[in-house]
Design a protein around this motif. Structure first.
Motif, PDB file in Angstrom:
ATOM      1  N   HIS A 348       0.823  -1.208   0.000  1.00 38.41           N
ATOM      2  CA  HIS A 348       0.000   0.000   0.000  1.00 38.41           C
ATOM      3  C   HIS A 348       0.858   1.259   0.000  1.00 38.41           C
ATOM      4  O   HIS A 348       0.615   2.193  -0.793  1.00 38.41           O
ATOM      5  CB  HIS A 348      -0.926   0.031   1.216  1.00 38.41           C
ATOM      6  N   ILE A 349       1.844   1.312   0.883  1.00 39.15           N
ATOM      7  CA  ILE A 349       2.677   2.508   0.993  1.00 39.15           C
ATOM      8  C   ILE A 349       3.393   2.785  -0.325  1.00 39.15           C
ATOM      9  O   ILE A 349       3.501   3.937  -0.767  1.00 39.15           O
ATOM     10  CB  ILE A 349       3.697   2.346   2.138  1.00 39.15           C
ATOM     11  N   THR A 350       3.863   1.731  -0.994  1.00 38.42           N
ATOM     12  CA  THR A 350       4.563   1.900  -2.263  1.00 38.42           C
ATOM     13  C   THR A 350       3.632   2.448  -3.338  1.00 38.42           C
ATOM     14  O   THR A 350       4.016   3.352  -4.107  1.00 38.42           O
ATOM     15  CB  THR A 350       5.178   0.568  -2.717  1.00 38.42           C
ATOM     16  N   LEU A 351       2.419   1.936  -3.409  1.00 39.80           N
ATOM     17  CA  LEU A 351       1.474   2.439  -4.412  1.00 39.80           C
ATOM     18  C   LEU A 351       1.032   3.869  -4.077  1.00 39.80           C
ATOM     19  O   LEU A 351       0.798   4.676  -4.972  1.00 39.80           O
ATOM     20  CB  LEU A 351       0.269   1.505  -4.510  1.00 39.80           C
ATOM     21  N   SER A 352       0.948   4.197  -2.800  1.00 33.16           N
ATOM     22  CA  SER A 352       0.645   5.573  -2.418  1.00 33.16           C
ATOM     23  C   SER A 352       1.790   6.501  -2.813  1.00 33.16           C
ATOM     24  O   SER A 352       1.559   7.618  -3.301  1.00 33.16           O
ATOM     25  CB  SER A 352       0.387   5.660  -0.910  1.00 33.16           C
ATOM     26  N   MET A 353       3.024   6.051  -2.611  1.00 33.76           N
ATOM     27  CA  MET A 353       4.172   6.843  -3.039  1.00 33.76           C
ATOM     28  C   MET A 353       4.170   7.034  -4.551  1.00 33.76           C
ATOM     29  O   MET A 353       4.524   8.100  -5.063  1.00 33.76           O
ATOM     30  CB  MET A 353       5.471   6.152  -2.596  1.00 33.76           C
ATOM     31  N   LEU A 354       3.771   5.996  -5.270  1.00 35.70           N
ATOM     32  CA  LEU A 354       3.671   6.099  -6.732  1.00 35.70           C
ATOM     33  C   LEU A 354       2.632   7.149  -7.110  1.00 35.70           C
ATOM     34  O   LEU A 354       2.855   7.975  -8.009  1.00 35.70           O
ATOM     35  CB  LEU A 354       3.318   4.735  -7.320  1.00 35.70           C
ATOM     36  N   ALA A 355       1.478   7.130  -6.415  1.00 39.43           N
ATOM     37  CA  ALA A 355       0.432   8.120  -6.679  1.00 39.43           C
ATOM     38  C   ALA A 355       0.948   9.528  -6.408  1.00 39.43           C
ATOM     39  O   ALA A 355       0.713  10.462  -7.188  1.00 39.43           O
ATOM     40  CB  ALA A 355      -0.798   7.827  -5.819  1.00 39.43           C
ATOM     41  N   LEU A 356       1.680   9.701  -5.292  1.00 42.90           N
ATOM     42  CA  LEU A 356       2.228  11.014  -4.963  1.00 42.90           C
ATOM     43  C   LEU A 356       3.260  11.445  -5.999  1.00 42.90           C
ATOM     44  O   LEU A 356       3.312  12.622  -6.382  1.00 42.90           O
ATOM     45  CB  LEU A 356       2.867  10.975  -3.577  1.00 42.90           C
ATOM     46  N   ALA A 357       4.073  10.500  -6.470  1.00 38.17           N
ATOM     47  CA  ALA A 357       5.072  10.823  -7.491  1.00 38.17           C
ATOM     48  C   ALA A 357       4.405  11.313  -8.763  1.00 38.17           C
ATOM     49  O   ALA A 357       4.874  12.264  -9.407  1.00 38.17           O
ATOM     50  CB  ALA A 357       5.935   9.589  -7.782  1.00 38.17           C
ATOM     51  N   TRP A 358       3.305  10.665  -9.135  1.00 45.86           N
ATOM     52  CA  TRP A 358       2.573  11.102 -10.331  1.00 45.86           C
ATOM     53  C   TRP A 358       2.001  12.506 -10.128  1.00 45.86           C
ATOM     54  O   TRP A 358       2.055  13.343 -11.034  1.00 45.86           O
ATOM     55  CB  TRP A 358       1.455  10.118 -10.661  1.00 45.86           C
ATOM     56  N   LEU A 359       1.467  12.784  -8.942  1.00 44.54           N
ATOM     57  CA  LEU A 359       0.938  14.119  -8.669  1.00 44.54           C
ATOM     58  C   LEU A 359       2.050  15.166  -8.741  1.00 44.54           C
ATOM     59  O   LEU A 359       1.859  16.255  -9.289  1.00 44.54           O
ATOM     60  CB  LEU A 359       0.291  14.148  -7.283  1.00 44.54           C
ATOM     61  N   ALA A 360       3.221  14.835  -8.196  1.00 43.96           N
ATOM     62  CA  ALA A 360       4.346  15.771  -8.239  1.00 43.96           C
ATOM     63  C   ALA A 360       4.814  15.996  -9.671  1.00 43.96           C
ATOM     64  O   ALA A 360       5.100  17.129 -10.077  1.00 43.96           O
ATOM     65  CB  ALA A 360       5.494  15.239  -7.385  1.00 43.96           C
ATOM     66  N   ALA A 361       4.871  14.913 -10.454  1.00 45.13           N
ATOM     67  CA  ALA A 361       5.276  15.044 -11.856  1.00 45.13           C
ATOM     68  C   ALA A 361       4.254  15.856 -12.640  1.00 45.13           C
ATOM     69  O   ALA A 361       4.614  16.660 -13.511  1.00 45.13           O
ATOM     70  CB  ALA A 361       5.444  13.663 -12.480  1.00 45.13           C
ATOM     71  N   SER A 362       2.968  15.664 -12.329  1.00 43.84           N
ATOM     72  CA  SER A 362       1.914  16.409 -13.009  1.00 43.84           C
ATOM     73  C   SER A 362       2.054  17.903 -12.755  1.00 43.84           C
ATOM     74  O   SER A 362       1.868  18.728 -13.656  1.00 43.84           O
ATOM     75  CB  SER A 362       0.534  15.931 -12.537  1.00 43.84           C
ATOM     76  N   LYS A 363       2.394  18.258 -11.508  1.00 45.33           N
ATOM     77  CA  LYS A 363       2.603  19.671 -11.183  1.00 45.33           C
ATOM     78  C   LYS A 363       3.797  20.224 -11.943  1.00 45.33           C
ATOM     79  O   LYS A 363       3.770  21.363 -12.425  1.00 45.33           O
ATOM     80  CB  LYS A 363       2.795  19.830  -9.676  1.00 45.33           C
ATOM     81  N   ALA A 364       4.853  19.427 -12.045  1.00 46.57           N
ATOM     82  CA  ALA A 364       6.034  19.871 -12.782  1.00 46.57           C
ATOM     83  C   ALA A 364       5.717  20.037 -14.261  1.00 46.57           C
ATOM     84  O   ALA A 364       6.157  20.996 -14.910  1.00 46.57           O
ATOM     85  CB  ALA A 364       7.173  18.861 -12.594  1.00 46.57           C
ATOM     86  N   ILE A 365       4.917  19.109 -14.810  1.00 47.62           N
ATOM     87  CA  ILE A 365       4.518  19.198 -16.209  1.00 47.62           C
ATOM     88  C   ILE A 365       3.667  20.443 -16.443  1.00 47.62           C
ATOM     89  O   ILE A 365       3.855  21.189 -17.411  1.00 47.62           O
ATOM     90  CB  ILE A 365       3.748  17.931 -16.634  1.00 47.62           C
ATOM     91  N   ALA A 366       2.724  20.690 -15.512  1.00 49.00           N
ATOM     92  CA  ALA A 366       1.857  21.863 -15.632  1.00 49.00           C
ATOM     93  C   ALA A 366       2.672  23.152 -15.536  1.00 49.00           C
ATOM     94  O   ALA A 366       2.435  24.110 -16.269  1.00 49.00           O
ATOM     95  CB  ALA A 366       0.787  21.841 -14.552  1.00 49.00           C
ATOM     96  N   ALA A 367       3.670  23.166 -14.619  1.00 47.76           N
ATOM     97  CA  ALA A 367       4.511  24.356 -14.472  1.00 47.76           C
ATOM     98  C   ALA A 367       5.304  24.622 -15.740  1.00 47.76           C
ATOM     99  O   ALA A 367       5.455  25.765 -16.170  1.00 47.76           O
ATOM    100  CB  ALA A 367       5.451  24.171 -13.274  1.00 47.76           C
ATOM    101  N   LYS A 368       5.808  23.550 -16.360  1.00 48.26           N
ATOM    102  CA  LYS A 368       6.552  23.717 -17.596  1.00 48.26           C
ATOM    103  C   LYS A 368       5.624  24.210 -18.702  1.00 48.26           C
ATOM    104  O   LYS A 368       6.020  25.046 -19.526  1.00 48.26           O
ATOM    105  CB  LYS A 368       7.200  22.398 -18.013  1.00 48.26           C
ATOM    106  N   GLY A 369       4.394  23.709 -18.704  1.00 46.37           N
ATOM    107  CA  GLY A 369       3.410  24.163 -19.699  1.00 46.37           C
ATOM    108  C   GLY A 369       3.090  25.624 -19.534  1.00 46.37           C
ATOM    109  O   GLY A 369       3.032  26.385 -20.498  1.00 46.37           O
TER     110      GLY A 369
END
Length: 377
Positions: A348-369
């Motif tokens: 569970h913790i690993t999949l939650s970390m994966l979800a958080l990583a995707w959210l962080a990457a999404s913010k970085a992608i949006a910032a670059k956009g």
């Protein structure tokens, strides 16, 4: 356009971890599980995530966490590598800290009455020790260990009942951090500094381990920490800081906090340590502006050319792991699990970390956009 990229990024991430699953069913269910973790559900446990996926009951999600055939540690490595691809920076800071997970009963792996910084008191809980990665592009959790008190490791039958492997022995929290840092160094993760609070800063063996590997650190310590100066005088940290002249202190902002810029007065002095090879040691102090009697103390190791602002910024960067915990619990269900076993906790913790990583990457992608749009405008 940015939304399309974010959605495509999620699909790409789930495809990336696909090789860690031996069968298509748990692979697909993992995608549904992560989707449920980032959905706007009030609670994100087996039942609610299953309902969100259109399943009649939680059995499938529970099986995914407890015993489905997939490489949990491999996904952990994928999460780390994914974070580095999107947030990686040679000037990044690694931060270690722990967080508590309140539990009922005595059967959940590692649970006992112990101090939880999350609750601010002693509670019946599990403690997870984590590493966070923070750069100018964002922050995310990249590794984790479940702390097992000696009351557990000294009772192998109890351990087996919670699915804890026989080879897992007692390890202090600083030792768990060392194990995670060994993986980080082996993977060639780019970073400049490491930071942690006094629970880790007071562990001399952790400081020695870091220095032996030339890992620069700024770690909090207690006011009564005995420190040796370069003049070979030993004194408490607070006594040495009390000797600072008024001109020694500099007011610095080390980033934005929950209530605005985090401004403090900072000062440092050289202390005994290895000064050969362009390296140095310092005692660093942070003083509250509103209450000058409120002082925090840090032990530091790094390039001899390091500036006061470099040490202060690193100390302030520990805030990012607190932010990561808040976001992981609020947006990715880090503490919403209802599992007891060792394997299920890590899954569970690993999949939650994966979800958080995707959210962080999404913010970085949006910032670059946004940056690209502003540049074009």
């Amino acid at each position: 356009m940015v939304l399309d990229r974010v959605v495509a990024e999620f699909d790409s991430l789930m495809s990336r971890i696909g090789a860690r699953f031996t069968r298509s069913e748990p692979r697909a269910r993992a995608g549904e599980y992560v989707s449920g973790l980032v959905a706007g559900l009030e609670r994100k446990n087996g039942w609610t995530v299953a309902e969100h996926a259109g399943e009649a009951g939680p059995q499938g999600m529970q099986r995914l966490l407890r015993k489905a055939d997939w490489d949990v540690e491999g996904v952990r490595d994928d999460v780390r590598d994914y974070v580095i691809e999107h947030l990686g920076d040679p000037e990044a800071v690694l931060a270690a800290d722990e967080t508590g997970f309140l539990k009922k009963g005595v059967k959940s792996a590692g649970v006992q009455r112990q101090y939880s910084g999350t609750a601010g008191r002693t509670e019946n809980c599990q403690i997870g020790v984590f590493l966070a990665y923070a750069s100018t592009h964002g922050h995310a959790l990249i590794d984790r260990e479940l702390y097992l008190p000696q009351s557990w490791t000294g009772d192998r039958d109890r351990c087996r009942g919670a699915g804890i492997p026989d080879e897992v022995e007692f390890a202090t929290k600083p030792r768990q951090v060392i194990a995670m840092l060994e993986r980080i160094l082996a993977a060639g993760v780019p970073f400049r500094w490491f930071t942690a609070d006094e629970a880790y800063g007071q562990a001399g063996y952790l400081r020695d381990w870091l220095e032996e590997r030339d890992v620069f650190y700024v770690m909090a310590t207690r006011c009564d920490q005995q420190i040796t100066t370069r003049a070979d005088r030993s004194a408490r940290a607070d006594a040495l800081v009390a000797e600072f002249k008024a001109s020694t202190w500099q007011r610095l902002s080390v980033g934005a906090g929950a209530h605005g810029p985090r401004e403090f007065d900072w000062a440092r002095r050289q202390i005994e340590g290895t000064w050969a090879g362009g390296r140095g040691h310092w005692l660093l102090a942070r003083r509250s502006i509103s209450n000058p009697t409120e002082i925090a103390y840090y032990l530091c190791y790094g390039p001899a050319s390091a500036r006061l602002v470099d040490l202060a910024f690193t100390a302030g960067s520990r805030w990012h792991i607190e932010e990561a915990f808040q976001q992981a619990k609020g947006e990715a269900g880090l503490d919403h699990y209802q599992v007891r076993s060792w394997r299920a906790w890590y899954a569970h913790i690993t999949l939650s970390m994966l979800a958080l990583a995707w959210l962080a990457a999404s913010k970085a992608i949006a910032a670059k956009g946004d940056s690209s749009t502003t540049t074009k405008a």
